[in-house]
Enzyme design. Structure first.
Site, mmCIF file in Angstrom:
data_model
loop_
_atom_site.group_PDB
_atom_site.id
_atom_site.type_symbol
_atom_site.label_atom_id
_atom_site.label_comp_id
_atom_site.label_asym_id
_atom_site.label_seq_id
_atom_site.Cartn_x
_atom_site.Cartn_y
_atom_site.Cartn_z
ATOM 1 N N ASP A 17 111.947 57.663 -45.047
ATOM 2 C CA ASP A 17 112.490 56.484 -44.387
ATOM 3 C C ASP A 17 111.639 56.270 -43.134
ATOM 4 O O ASP A 17 110.965 57.191 -42.666
ATOM 5 C CB ASP A 17 113.953 56.733 -44.033
ATOM 6 C CG ASP A 17 114.542 55.635 -43.187
ATOM 7 O OD1 ASP A 17 114.419 54.464 -43.568
ATOM 8 O OD2 ASP A 17 115.117 55.958 -42.129
ATOM 9 N N ASP A 19 112.666 53.876 -39.931
ATOM 10 C CA ASP A 19 113.464 53.790 -38.709
ATOM 11 C C ASP A 19 114.420 54.964 -38.590
ATOM 12 O O ASP A 19 115.252 55.190 -39.472
ATOM 13 C CB ASP A 19 114.263 52.487 -38.698
ATOM 14 C CG ASP A 19 113.360 51.269 -38.632
ATOM 15 O OD1 ASP A 19 112.611 51.143 -37.649
ATOM 16 O OD2 ASP A 19 113.386 50.456 -39.581
ATOM 17 N N ASP A 173 117.809 59.459 -42.511
ATOM 18 C CA ASP A 173 118.664 59.692 -41.345
ATOM 19 C C ASP A 173 119.932 58.851 -41.372
ATOM 20 O O ASP A 173 120.626 58.762 -40.358
ATOM 21 C CB ASP A 173 117.894 59.374 -40.048
ATOM 22 C CG ASP A 173 117.780 57.873 -39.810
ATOM 23 O OD1 ASP A 173 118.112 57.420 -38.709
ATOM 24 O OD2 ASP A 173 117.386 57.155 -40.743
#
Length: 199
Positions: A17, A19, A173
């Site tokens: 991922d 961001d 996250d």
């Protein structure tokens, strides 16, 4: 901040991922959204945003409208927030333990980024933190019919890498991203505990 332990995982590729995983973008994204909404007389609270980090822009705006009852021009606010974000790219920093994994594995196995963000923003973010050249494959929400938590992004990333999804390790996250990785049949790792984050 400790290292992320990849031991115990058997994998042939890694999908990251962007961001909150490779790049610490939440403060800049929030500033961009808050500034754009404020220009239209609306207030996006930081605590509200923090609870929804990881949502695509489309889903974030939908949630804001639904939960606050506000009506707004999503297209205009999106464009304005992108301009604010671009103006503050210099404030973004890499998330060191995750960036270290990408640098360590570069050239040793296939690497990709699968992000719920727009391609222009993702590319600029990775370029700013010095990681763009590590990833021959970048897939964004613009490339798929459904963003996270649907599995589409990770399935497409695996396909472009030429690796079966179940042989891909995914670093994420957000709850939505982890669900997407599970649904794709990949091997997800939640980086938040290592980064000292609970959400």
């Amino acid at each position: 901040m400790s290292d992320i332990d990849l031991a115990g995982h058997d994998f042939d590729a890694v999908i990251f991922d962007c961001d909150g995983t490779l790049a610490d973008t939440a403060p800049v994204h929030y500033r961009a959204f808050q500034t754009a909404f404020a220009a239209h007389g609306l207030d996006m609270k930081r605590a509200w945003y923090d609870q929804r980090v990881g949502l695509s822009r489309h889903l974030l705006f939908e949630a804001f409208a639904r939960e606050t009852g506000a009506t707004f021009d999503a297209k205009a606010i999106s464009a304005e927030s992108e301009e604010v974000y671009a103006a503050h790219l210099g404030d973004i920093r890499p998330i060191k333990p995750v960036a270290a994994i990408a640098r360590r594995l570069h050239g040793k196995m296939p690497l990709a980024v699968a992000s719920a963000g727009q391609r222009r923003i993702v590319e600029a973010t990775l370029q700013t933190i010095g990681l763009r050249d590590l990833f021959p494959v970048i897939v964004t929400v613009e490339d798929v019919a459904h963003g996270k938590p649907a599995p589409d992004l990770f399935l497409l990333g695996a396909e472009k890498l030429g690796v079966a999804p179940e042989r891909c390790l995914v670093l994420e996250d957000s709850d939505e991203g982890l669900e997407a990785a599970h649904r794709a049949g990949a091997q997800p790792i939640d980086v938040r505990p290592t980064l000292g984050r609970t959400q």
